[in-house]
Structure formats: C-alpha cells, structure tokens
Design a protein around this motif. Structure first.
Motif, PDB file in Angstrom:
ATOM      1  N   ILE A  52     -20.622  59.903   3.565  1.00 38.31           N
ATOM      2  CA  ILE A  52     -19.976  58.962   4.476  1.00 38.31           C
ATOM      3  C   ILE A  52     -19.828  59.611   5.840  1.00 38.31           C
ATOM      4  O   ILE A  52     -19.235  60.681   5.969  1.00 38.31           O
ATOM      5  N   TYR A  53     -20.323  58.947   6.870  1.00 39.74           N
ATOM      6  CA  TYR A  53     -20.165  59.378   8.256  1.00 39.74           C
ATOM      7  C   TYR A  53     -19.188  58.443   8.949  1.00 39.74           C
ATOM      8  O   TYR A  53     -19.316  57.226   8.877  1.00 39.74           O
ATOM      9  N   GLY A  54     -18.213  58.999   9.633  1.00 39.08           N
ATOM     10  CA  GLY A  54     -17.241  58.176  10.331  1.00 39.08           C
ATOM     11  C   GLY A  54     -17.777  57.624  11.634  1.00 39.08           C
ATOM     12  O   GLY A  54     -18.536  58.284  12.348  1.00 39.08           O
ATOM     13  N   TRP A  55     -17.389  56.385  11.945  1.00 36.52           N
ATOM     14  CA  TRP A  55     -17.748  55.771  13.221  1.00 36.52           C
ATOM     15  C   TRP A  55     -16.680  56.101  14.257  1.00 36.52           C
ATOM     16  O   TRP A  55     -15.498  56.080  13.925  1.00 36.52           O
ATOM     17  N   PRO A  56     -17.013  56.372  15.510  1.00 38.45           N
ATOM     18  CA  PRO A  56     -18.386  56.377  16.045  1.00 38.45           C
ATOM     19  C   PRO A  56     -19.161  57.619  15.620  1.00 38.45           C
ATOM     20  O   PRO A  56     -18.630  58.721  15.631  1.00 38.45           O
ATOM     21  N   TYR A  57     -20.395  57.356  15.230  1.00 37.89           N
ATOM     22  CA  TYR A  57     -21.268  58.410  14.735  1.00 37.89           C
ATOM     23  C   TYR A  57     -22.340  58.616  15.798  1.00 37.89           C
ATOM     24  O   TYR A  57     -23.282  57.834  15.897  1.00 37.89           O
ATOM     25  N   SER A  58     -22.183  59.629  16.616  1.00 40.62           N
ATOM     26  CA  SER A  58     -22.947  59.718  17.861  1.00 40.62           C
ATOM     27  C   SER A  58     -24.338  60.317  17.711  1.00 40.62           C
ATOM     28  O   SER A  58     -25.201  60.081  18.537  1.00 40.62           O
ATOM     29  N   THR A  59     -24.555  61.109  16.678  1.00 41.95           N
ATOM     30  CA  THR A  59     -25.844  61.795  16.560  1.00 41.95           C
ATOM     31  C   THR A  59     -26.355  61.720  15.136  1.00 41.95           C
ATOM     32  O   THR A  59     -25.688  62.162  14.208  1.00 41.95           O
ATOM     33  N   ILE A  60     -27.529  61.154  14.971  1.00 43.94           N
ATOM     34  CA  ILE A  60     -28.158  61.105  13.647  1.00 43.94           C
ATOM     35  C   ILE A  60     -28.999  62.363  13.482  1.00 43.94           C
ATOM     36  O   ILE A  60     -29.997  62.562  14.167  1.00 43.94           O
ATOM     37  N   GLU A  61     -28.585  63.219  12.562  1.00 48.19           N
ATOM     38  CA  GLU A  61     -29.249  64.503  12.387  1.00 48.19           C
ATOM     39  C   GLU A  61     -30.260  64.481  11.252  1.00 48.19           C
ATOM     40  O   GLU A  61     -31.211  65.255  11.265  1.00 48.19           O
ATOM     41  N   GLU A  62     -30.019  63.663  10.268  1.00 48.98           N
ATOM     42  CA  GLU A  62     -30.886  63.652   9.093  1.00 48.98           C
ATOM     43  C   GLU A  62     -32.093  62.749   9.342  1.00 48.98           C
ATOM     44  O   GLU A  62     -32.146  61.990  10.301  1.00 48.98           O
ATOM     45  N   GLU A  63     -33.044  62.809   8.447  1.00 46.43           N
ATOM     46  CA  GLU A  63     -34.233  61.975   8.562  1.00 46.43           C
ATOM     47  C   GLU A  63     -34.080  60.742   7.682  1.00 46.43           C
ATOM     48  O   GLU A  63     -33.903  60.856   6.464  1.00 46.43           O
TER      49      GLU A  63
END
Length: 345
Positions: free
Chosen positions: A95-106
């Motif tokens: 789970i990533y919290g919003w705001p989630y500014s950077t997508i690191e995974e593919e």
C-alpha cells in the motif's frame, strides 16, 4: 540509476511505515507497441471507496489465478473508512499512501477507480500501457464526481460504465477503451444502482485486461458537443422546490440522494426531513404546490407537486425527534392547522 529511499505502508509491520531501497528509472512513454506486450500484467491500483473495492477484489482474484502478476495499491492512509485500504491490508498487498509522488517500481498499467484525484502527468507517463479509469457512466455523459446520482436525479433510463484512458490535467476526458450499458429500473435507488455499476465496472475492466493491447489500439476519442457534468452533490440539493418540481422529479431526487441526504422541506419554520417517497397518480388539481394531506387508508402524507400530482411519504423527521409516521405527524401537527395553512415550503 540512482538508489533512493521511499516510504511504503507495510502490512506486515502492523501498519507502521518502514523504508526500502529501490531503483529510480527515467520516466518516459515506452516505444514498445501495445501489440507486442502480453499478460500477465503488473498493475498499480488507485482507489479508496466501495466502488473501487469491487474492481480491486476482481483484480486480486486474477492475481491468484489469471492475468495479473503483480497488484499494488495507492490510497489514502488517513481516512477513517477506506474499504480499499482494508482489503489490501487483509490480503497483504503493498500500500502506497496518497499523494504518491514517485513511481519507483516497474508496472505495465495503472488502474484508477473512483479515486477523486488528478494523477500527475509524469506518473501517467511511467506506465508503458498508460492508465485505465473505470467510470460509472456512458461518457461523455456525466463526467465528474457523482455520475450515478446525476443519472438518477435526471431520470435517465439507461446508464453504464466506461473504461477510458487517463489523460493529464482534467478528469474524464480520455479516449474510450470499452463501454457497456445497462437499464436503470424505474424504482432503483442510489445504493442499488451503485452496487450494480461497481460490479459491472469490475467485469468490464477484467474483459479489457484479457485483451488489453487490442482494446487500446481500438480506443476512440469521446464525442464532442454532448457532454454533461456531474459535480459532487451538496446537502442543499435535497431541498424540494414544490413550485418548480413535478412528482416524478421529486421522486427521482429521492431515489438519487435519500440514502445520503434525506429530502428536506419546512413546516411553518421547522426543518422537515421526508422519508420513504413513492410517486402516485393522485390528482392535485386546484391545490397549491406543497399542500400536505393525510390519507388514513394508506397511512401516508401526500404532497402536491408543480404538475398537479401528489407524491406520497410514509414518515417525516423533525429536529430532535425520532421519525414520525404519517398518522403521528397528522395528529401532532397537520390537524392543528386549517386547510390553507397545511403547506410545506
């Protein structure tokens, strides 16, 4: 590549935040054509409410058995009630919290369902297959936050779901990937239609994912010139305008908002909530709109509308009192006024 730290919500740590190292990659649209990409898909899901949860559940089933190889979630970590967060925690999804500014995974594709936030352009660009949105209307009709409410409120006979591609900067303007329509039943209410469209949206989403490259190549722009808008509904919309609204319009408003904002009017300065509405063919010719009558045979209150038809209510609510039946309101309030003063304003 640069190594950096990013916060994630870890369900294995009883809801605490911990850090992990990941690799930051340049974000750009992939040049690899849709047709050369194949399932299973790595999906980042954005959502927060019951409507979202229906799609998350079906994607989770596909994670176990079908076309999804990875499923992570972006949602609010602060709201008191969040079905998406609860489901993700229960099933140990990241789970990533919003705001989630950077997508690191593919990931291959992003999926947005009833999320309510604009996704940054760089995030959209980070998904090789773009981002899909499940919207509860036949776009471009009822763009906006409350499409189901507005469809009911305006008496639509048909609605449906749209799967569209997310575009930056504006809501609900992307190309249509797939649509499916359904009829709205005459007496259907918001909770009923909401549930049906949530299930339909989940089904159509999975159909798209099963044939995603082909669906994306067939996506078409939304028609111009016939869009309508469905802004968020405030409590004030539930106030009945007896002089302007027909019986059917009052009933449609009840179907659309009563589960979240009961219809309201006033009785000699007292605010009144109106419960359990039903349309009728009773003629109100000669009666002022808002005129209230008690019908002993069916124990309802009937109120004259602008089209000289009555609408029925089984109960009313007054401040600091439990809901009163029609008979109780008649005995305590209506019978104490002469006929000309028996008016809802």
């Amino acid at each position: 590549m640069l190594l950096f730290f990013n916060k994630i919500f870890c369900v294995k740590c009883s809801g605490l935040i911990r850090y992990r190292v990941s690799c930051k990659r340049n974000i750009a649209y992939s040049s690899k054509p849709f047709s050369s990409r194949t399932a299973p898909w790595r999906i980042l899901f954005y959502g927060s409410d019951d409507f979202s949860e229906a799609s998350l559940k079906i994607l989770y089933e596909e994670l176990r058995t079908g076309i999804v190889s990875r499923l992570d979630v972006v949602t609010s970590l602060n709201s008191k009630r969040n079905p998406v967060r609860s489901f993700a925690m229960q099933h140990k999804l990241a789970i990533y919290g919003w705001p989630y500014s950077t997508i690191e995974e593919e990931y291959d594709v992003g999926v947005v369902v009833s999320f309510g936030h604009l996704i940054p352009e760089r995030d959209i660009a980070s998904f090789p297959l773009g981002m899909l949105n499940v919207h509860a209307s036949l776009l471009p009709r009822w763009r906006g936050a409350a499409p189901i409410i507005h469809a009911l409120m305006h008496g639509d006979a048909v609605t449906g779901v749209s799967i569209m591609r997310i575009k930056p900067n504006k809501f609900d303007i992307g190309d249509i990937v797939k649509q499916e329509s359904c009829h709205i039943h005459r007496d259907e209410t918001l909770p009923q239609l909401y549930g049906r469209l949530a299930a339909l949206g989940a089904k159509v989403l999975v159909e798209c994912l099963h044939d995603l490259p082909h669906c994306l190549t067939k996506a078409v722009p939304q028609p111009h010139g016939n869009s309508t808008y469905a802004p968020k509904v405030q409590p004030a919309v539930a106030r009945v305008r007896w002089r302007d609204m027909t019986c059917q319009q009052v009933y449609n408003l009840h179907r659309a908002v009563a589960s979240i904002h009961p219809l309201t009017t006033s009785w000699h300065g007292l605010p009144v909530r109106l419960h359990h509405a039903s349309p009728s063919t009773d003629c109100a010719a000669g009666e002022r709109p808002g005129c209230v009558q008690y019908v002993p045979s069916s124990n309802v209150l009937r109120v004259a509308c602008a089209d000289q038809l009555f609408i029925h209510f089984q109960a009313v609510g007054l401040p600091n009192k439990k809901p009163l039946t029609a008979a109780e309101f008649h005995n305590g309030y209506l019978s104490k006024k002469k006929h000309s003063d028996r008016i809802f304003d």
